[in-house]
Design an enzyme around this catalytic site. Sequence first.
Site, short mmCIF file in Angstrom:
data_model
loop_
_atom_site.label_atom_id
_atom_site.label_comp_id
_atom_site.label_asym_id
_atom_site.label_seq_id
_atom_site.Cartn_x
_atom_site.Cartn_y
_atom_site.Cartn_z
N LYS A 207 0.83 -1.43 0.12
CA LYS A 207 -0.04 -0.02 0.01
C LYS A 207 0.86 1.17 -0.03
CE LYS A 207 -3.52 2.39 2.45
NZ LYS A 207 -4.60 2.33 3.45
N LYS A 260 -2.17 -1.39 -3.91
CA LYS A 260 -3.21 -0.53 -3.71
C LYS A 260 -2.35 0.79 -3.78
CE LYS A 260 -6.19 1.75 -0.26
NZ LYS A 260 -6.75 1.82 0.90
C1 PBG Z 1 -7.36 3.48 5.88
C2 PBG Z 1 -7.65 3.37 4.48
C3 PBG Z 1 -7.35 4.35 3.18
C4 PBG Z 1 -8.04 3.65 2.16
C5 PBG Z 1 -8.53 2.51 2.59
N1 PBG Z 1 -8.20 2.23 3.70
C6 PBG Z 1 -6.80 5.51 3.47
C7 PBG Z 1 -5.46 6.02 3.77
O1 PBG Z 1 -4.73 4.97 3.86
O2 PBG Z 1 -5.37 7.04 4.07
C8 PBG Z 1 -7.99 4.33 0.76
C9 PBG Z 1 -9.32 3.67 0.12
C10 PBG Z 1 -9.41 4.73 -1.33
O3 PBG Z 1 -8.88 5.63 -1.34
O4 PBG Z 1 -10.38 4.21 -1.72
N2 PBG Z 1 -6.37 2.77 6.27
#
Ligand code: PBG
Length: 335
Positions: A207, A260
């Site tokens: 991520k 992601k």
């Molecule tokens: C939080 C989380 C995020 C997303 C999913 N879980 C945001 C972040 O890490 O700040 C993002 C999902 C999206 O942008 O569609 N842990």
Amino acid sequence: MPSINSSDPTDLLRYRPRRLRRTESLRRMVRETTLSVNDLIYPMFVTEGEGQKVEIASMPDCYRYSLDLLLKEIQQVYDLGINAIALFPVIPEELKDNIGAESYNPNGLVQRTVKAIKQAVPDIIIMTDVALDPFTTHGHDGLIDEQGNILNDPTVEVLVKMAVSQAAAGASFVAPSDMMDGRVGAIRQALDAAGYIDVGILAYSAKYASAYYGPFRDALDSAPKFGDKKTYQMDPANAREAIKEIELDIAEGADMVMVKPALAYLDIIHQVRQATHLPVAAYNVSGEYAMIKAAARMGWIDEKKIILETLTSMKRAGADLILTYFAKEVALMLA
Ligand code: PBG
């Protein structure tokens, strides 16, 4: 395959790739990648209250639902063939604190929602997000010290409680999305110890610290109040590090791994596909969604075609599963 660097240019006309593109039946027959409703996981936002269906400003056609309306929507999407949802809660400010304690409240919004979904639509697969950012006043995914450093191991302790409470409520998969070190192993151990051996882990393994999450943070009011997430989420410039993260999560017990965001990271999806036999998920995140919606609303692109082409590219890169806010729209298109 014969060599095609003939010096005689007319000789090249022995090869006519267009022959296989002549008709729709031919194209269907030789198609290498197909997008199916079975590939889709639908991220959904739940909020407190009743009768609430509030559109998210930066994510048109995407809503925060109160539980009553969420259940109706889930029934609908399940009937359309969507097998799984990923649940994200909007936590009221007054329930947030420094350590995200509300995240493991057995009667918290997520836990209540999971129980209700299990009752109403028992066969849908429920994936719950394991991360503290919707629950902390500061908006970070971890506990912080006085200097604002994100503390790894104390955070993992809270994540473990959160995951176990979600499993107790009936989640089929817990999905740690915070990028703390060692959390997959700690969660696996705790789930097993509590008897939840069949609850799986979808690990947000690679991520990235991405600007593409902007609209999601609007949806949850979860933007960090200071700094950024670069000490835990990955540097967008790194690819080898993604494989390291994937290998660690697999060793720690992940059942499925995720890359992601998706669109700007198709090369990572491809490399991860080569590196593991586990199912690979890609998250078509909020910013990717918002860009398509915005351009479509301006009349600049053909929304439906762009959606299908974009999601197909993720499958072609190697994703088995796609988390996407387009899931319902796609299910309707493919029906
Ligand atoms: C939080 C989380 C995020 C997303 C999913 N879980 C945001 C972040 O890490 O700040 C993002 C999902 C999206 O942008 O569609 N842990």
